[in-house]
Design an enzyme around this catalytic site. Structure first.
Site: not given
Length: 437
Positions: A428, A335-336, A369, A423, A267, A270
């Protein structure tokens, strides 16, 4: 020169503050980048192809005469695939097959066929699931090219039933990556334009004379792409706003320290903002991993990037035990997440927050990956607390089905009318009451 990677101890009174400091991430140029992206998007919305062309020629150092000239035909994609060395083509095809098989199974298991049920009075309720019509996928170009990103974004869209997948990929200096084009051919991408940046996001979001508007934009990009995706959300859907890549390794000390060191490197290489953290209850083992990091670093082509990443955002954390390691992992929501231990499933059962879990010492994150099958587009920056990996479900939408019988209207009408009067919505209430006998 050894790496000065931070070492933390969970028994330290200020451990939580120290960990928070490691996890903290702020892009100092966010405001500047956001303003620039906003200006580009406004220009694309107003001038369409002309604005996209100007930005593309400027930022990618091209001299294109039209957006149409930046579209790559299917014959060129197929030619790129045919031109790959056999071993690389076979690897790409094998990865695509595994990614497709996984997402086809995901489609079956995630309620993609919809459902209906009939109540005793004949009222029918249910849900219809339909794919999006058109999706845009952004594929990074320039410094790095990622054919795996093509597979992970396009294949689940196609499995979901998306009719048209449009890919955009920048080609600075007009340099095309043949492996990326080959991946587009294998994944079934319908159209490819060699544009990138915020201008590509704007073109996909708003549509131009040449590039049709899509319903959703997925795929990673640089800070300008992320800022543009954030701004067009609502006009179109987006997958997520991705931050720097992350890996968290929980290890019980039984794995070869060289393996764990290299997993942390995977990682860190990257980019300088990527994050690699180890949690382990064995102080001696942590020392062995640190020694391995320093021994193996000089042999890595991207050693400078790795060094900066590990120095600024990495950490080796001594924990009390594996139970505490899992608790900290849930706080980090990485993430991982690798659980490199004997009987990893017992620890996986304690994990609530992770983008993807890699169980056992043979499950290196790098396999995920490229070719394991599950999607590698994952939530970052602790967003795994509330979001999921990219999947078939991201390329579908759901419509509720309500078919009320005459008998059902007698029961539901009274309930609805009473609540509507409460309401203050008389129309309605009357609408429901008209159906009453």
């Amino acid at each position: 020169m050894s790496i000065q990677i931070r070492k933390l101890d969970s028994t330290h009174p200020d451990f939580r503050q120290q960990l928070a400091s490691v996890l903290a991430f702020e892009a100092s140029e966010d405001e500047v980048i956001d303003r620039a992206a906003a200006q580009i998007l406004a220009d694309v919305k107003a001038r369409g192809d002309a604005a996209v062309l100007e930005c593309t020629n400027r930022f990618d150092r091209l001299d294109a005469g039209s957006i149409a000239s930046l579209e790559i035909g299917r014959h060129e994609l197929q030619a790129a695939l045919n031109g790959l060395p056999p071993a690389r083509r076979n690897a790409l095809q094998a990865a695509a097959d595994r990614v497709r098989a996984y997402h086809e199974r995901q489609k079956q298991e995630c309620g993609s066929d919809g459902f209906t049920f009939t109540e005793a009075d004949g009222t029918v309720l249910g849900q219809k699931v339909t794919p999006l019509d058109r999706v845009g996928i952004y594929v990074p170009g320039g410094k790095a090219a990622y054919p795996s990103s093509v597979l992970m974004n396009a294949i689940p869209a196609k499995v979901a039933g998306v009719q048209e997948v449009i890919m955009v990929v920048p080609t600075p200096g007009a340099v095309k990556n043949e492996l990326v084009l080959a991946a587009a051919a294998i994944a079934g991408v319908d159209r490819v334009f060699t544009i990138g940046g915020a201008q590509a996001v704007g073109a996909l979001a708003y549509g131009t004379a040449t590039i049709p508007q899509v319903d959703k934009i997925v795929g990673p990009g640089n800070a300008y792409v992320a800022a543009a995706k954030r701004r067009v959300f609502g006009v179109v859907g987006i997958d997520m706003i991705a931050g720097p890549s992350e890996i968290l390794v929980i290890c019980d000390g039984s794995t070869d320290p060289d393996w764990v060191a290299m997993d942390l490197f995977s990682q860190a290489e990257h980019d300088e903002l990527a994050q690699s953290i180890l949690l382990c209850p064995d102080a001696l083992y942590i020392a062995k991993v640190e020694a391995s990091i320093n021994r193996q670093l000089d042999g890595m082509p991207r050693k400078d990037v790795i060094r900066t990443s590990l120095t600024n955002r990495g950490a080796l954390v001594k924990v009390r035990d594996m139970v505490e390691a899992c608790d900290i992992a849930n706080l980090i929501a990485a993430e991982h997440l690798e659980i490199s231990a004997d009987n990893p499933q017992q620890w996986a059962n304690r994990i609530r927050h992770a983008g993807a879990m890699f169980l056992g010492r043979f499950s290196s994150e790098s396999l995920g990956d490229y070719c394991a099958g599950p999607n590698h587009v994952l939530p970052t920056s602790r967003t795994a607390r509330f979001s999921s990996p990219l999947g078939v479900y991201d390329f579908q939408k759901r419509s509720s089905i309500i078919q009320v019988s005459e008998a059902g209207a007698q029961t539901l009408g009274k309930i609805a009318a009473e609540l509507a009067y409460g309401e203050g919505l008389q129309a309605h209430a009357k609408s429901a009451e008209y159906r009453l006998k």
